[in-house]
Design a protein around this motif. Structure first.
Motif, PDB file in Angstrom:
ATOM      1  N   LEU A 194       0.834  -1.210   0.000  1.00 49.29           N
ATOM      2  CA  LEU A 194       0.000   0.000   0.000  1.00 49.29           C
ATOM      3  C   LEU A 194       0.863   1.252   0.000  1.00 49.29           C
ATOM      4  O   LEU A 194       0.611   2.183  -0.770  1.00 49.29           O
ATOM      5  N   TRP A 195       1.891   1.273   0.822  1.00 48.30           N
ATOM      6  CA  TRP A 195       2.749   2.461   0.874  1.00 48.30           C
ATOM      7  C   TRP A 195       3.581   2.623  -0.387  1.00 48.30           C
ATOM      8  O   TRP A 195       3.813   3.740  -0.852  1.00 48.30           O
ATOM      9  N   ILE A 196       4.003   1.532  -0.984  1.00 47.30           N
ATOM     10  CA  ILE A 196       4.730   1.634  -2.250  1.00 47.30           C
ATOM     11  C   ILE A 196       3.812   2.192  -3.330  1.00 47.30           C
ATOM     12  O   ILE A 196       4.221   3.051  -4.119  1.00 47.30           O
ATOM     13  N   VAL A 197       2.565   1.724  -3.367  1.00 52.10           N
ATOM     14  CA  VAL A 197       1.605   2.256  -4.343  1.00 52.10           C
ATOM     15  C   VAL A 197       1.421   3.757  -4.117  1.00 52.10           C
ATOM     16  O   VAL A 197       1.415   4.546  -5.068  1.00 52.10           O
ATOM     17  N   ARG A 198       1.257   4.156  -2.881  1.00 49.24           N
ATOM     18  CA  ARG A 198       1.028   5.562  -2.578  1.00 49.24           C
ATOM     19  C   ARG A 198       2.210   6.434  -2.984  1.00 49.24           C
ATOM     20  O   ARG A 198       2.028   7.492  -3.596  1.00 49.24           O
ATOM     21  N   VAL A 199       3.406   6.008  -2.645  1.00 51.74           N
ATOM     22  CA  VAL A 199       4.602   6.783  -3.001  1.00 51.74           C
ATOM     23  C   VAL A 199       4.779   6.818  -4.520  1.00 51.74           C
ATOM     24  O   VAL A 199       5.083   7.865  -5.096  1.00 51.74           O
ATOM     25  N   ALA A 200       4.572   5.681  -5.168  1.00 47.64           N
ATOM     26  CA  ALA A 200       4.705   5.628  -6.629  1.00 47.64           C
ATOM     27  C   ALA A 200       3.663   6.516  -7.311  1.00 47.64           C
ATOM     28  O   ALA A 200       3.960   7.185  -8.305  1.00 47.64           O
ATOM     29  N   ALA A 201       2.447   6.536  -6.772  1.00 44.95           N
ATOM     30  CA  ALA A 201       1.400   7.393  -7.351  1.00 44.95           C
ATOM     31  C   ALA A 201       1.773   8.866  -7.227  1.00 44.95           C
ATOM     32  O   ALA A 201       1.579   9.645  -8.175  1.00 44.95           O
ATOM     33  N   LEU A 202       2.316   9.259  -6.096  1.00 47.51           N
ATOM     34  CA  LEU A 202       2.753  10.650  -5.926  1.00 47.51           C
ATOM     35  C   LEU A 202       3.941  10.972  -6.828  1.00 47.51           C
ATOM     36  O   LEU A 202       4.006  12.060  -7.416  1.00 47.51           O
ATOM     37  N   ALA A 203       4.872  10.028  -6.951  1.00 49.79           N
ATOM     38  CA  ALA A 203       6.009  10.229  -7.858  1.00 49.79           C
ATOM     39  C   ALA A 203       5.531  10.341  -9.306  1.00 49.79           C
ATOM     40  O   ALA A 203       6.024  11.185 -10.063  1.00 49.79           O
ATOM     41  N   HIS A 204       4.574   9.505  -9.672  1.00 50.09           N
ATOM     42  CA  HIS A 204       4.008   9.543 -11.018  1.00 50.09           C
ATOM     43  C   HIS A 204       3.413  10.930 -11.305  1.00 50.09           C
ATOM     44  O   HIS A 204       3.676  11.537 -12.352  1.00 50.09           O
ATOM     45  N   LEU A 205       2.644  11.438 -10.352  1.00 50.08           N
ATOM     46  CA  LEU A 205       2.048  12.764 -10.531  1.00 50.08           C
ATOM     47  C   LEU A 205       3.105  13.856 -10.582  1.00 50.08           C
ATOM     48  O   LEU A 205       3.016  14.783 -11.395  1.00 50.08           O
ATOM     49  N   ALA A 206       4.110  13.765  -9.728  1.00 49.51           N
ATOM     50  CA  ALA A 206       5.177  14.769  -9.722  1.00 49.51           C
ATOM     51  C   ALA A 206       5.932  14.763 -11.050  1.00 49.51           C
ATOM     52  O   ALA A 206       6.256  15.828 -11.596  1.00 49.51           O
ATOM     53  N   LEU A 207       6.179  13.581 -11.573  1.00 51.26           N
ATOM     54  CA  LEU A 207       6.881  13.493 -12.855  1.00 51.26           C
ATOM     55  C   LEU A 207       6.006  13.985 -14.007  1.00 51.26           C
ATOM     56  O   LEU A 207       6.520  14.584 -14.965  1.00 51.26           O
ATOM     57  N   LEU A 208       4.710  13.763 -13.938  1.00 53.54           N
ATOM     58  CA  LEU A 208       3.828  14.327 -14.964  1.00 53.54           C
ATOM     59  C   LEU A 208       3.817  15.851 -14.894  1.00 53.54           C
ATOM     60  O   LEU A 208       3.780  16.524 -15.927  1.00 53.54           O
ATOM     61  N   LEU A 209       3.866  16.394 -13.694  1.00 53.56           N
ATOM     62  CA  LEU A 209       3.982  17.846 -13.534  1.00 53.56           C
ATOM     63  C   LEU A 209       5.296  18.339 -14.124  1.00 53.56           C
ATOM     64  O   LEU A 209       5.335  19.363 -14.817  1.00 53.56           O
ATOM     65  N   TRP A 210       6.364  17.612 -13.861  1.00 52.26           N
ATOM     66  CA  TRP A 210       7.673  17.931 -14.443  1.00 52.26           C
ATOM     67  C   TRP A 210       7.590  17.926 -15.971  1.00 52.26           C
ATOM     68  O   TRP A 210       8.130  18.817 -16.627  1.00 52.26           O
ATOM     69  N   GLU A 211       6.917  16.942 -16.520  1.00 52.24           N
ATOM     70  CA  GLU A 211       6.777  16.859 -17.978  1.00 52.24           C
ATOM     71  C   GLU A 211       6.040  18.078 -18.532  1.00 52.24           C
ATOM     72  O   GLU A 211       6.420  18.621 -19.564  1.00 52.24           O
ATOM     73  N   GLY A 212       4.996  18.503 -17.841  1.00 51.92           N
ATOM     74  CA  GLY A 212       4.275  19.693 -18.292  1.00 51.92           C
ATOM     75  C   GLY A 212       5.142  20.938 -18.224  1.00 51.92           C
ATOM     76  O   GLY A 212       5.114  21.777 -19.128  1.00 51.92           O
TER      77      GLY A 212
END
Length: 136
Positions: free
Chosen positions: A12-30
């Motif tokens: 659960l915590w790995i999913v949560r951290v990965a989801a936040l990292a995914h969003l942060a990287l999408l923000l970086w891409e934008g």
């Protein structure tokens, strides 16, 4: 947290951290896309490298969501929904990136917005109180 109802707490915590990292990287891409779209060519390598991070974070998210679903008994419910939404985000990232490199840039941006929406949906599911035990 009841680990019998929600799967493995580490997953659960790995999913949560990965989801936040995914969003942060999408923000970086934008942000980096905005740089080279405003005639700053220095943003292109940063955007290109960020895509690898997006795929890696999404891949970790899918694997952890699968682990969570497996630990929750592989039945219907929040863990399965989280796995499916995470998988959609992971798979959607590849044609989206390909359109940026080889396809119509006019489709790259709208699909990026769709990908961001799906990633936000996955993050919301991951950060629910107990995603594995809730109905989808």
């Amino acid at each position: 947290m009841d680990t019998t109802a929600s799967g493995h707490p580490t997953a659960l915590w790995i999913v949560r951290v990965a989801a936040l990292a995914h969003l942060a990287l999408l923000l970086w891409e934008g942000a980096t896309a905005g740089q080279f779209m405003t005639t700053n060519p220095g943003g292109l390598p940063l955007h290109y490298l960020g895509a690898f991070g997006v795929h890696a974070a999404a891949g970790v998210q899918v694997l952890a969501a699968a682990w969570l679903w497996w630990g929750a008994g592989r039945g219907p419910g929040g863990a399965r929904t989280l796995l499916l939404v995470s998988a959609v985000a992971f798979v959607l990232g590849f044609p989206q990136a390909a359109m940026g490199s080889y396809g119509p840039i006019q489709a790259h941006v709208p699909v990026a917005l769709l990908l961001t929406g799906v990633a936000v949906w996955a993050a919301v599911l991951a950060w629910r109180r107990t995603p594995a035990s809730q109905a989808s």
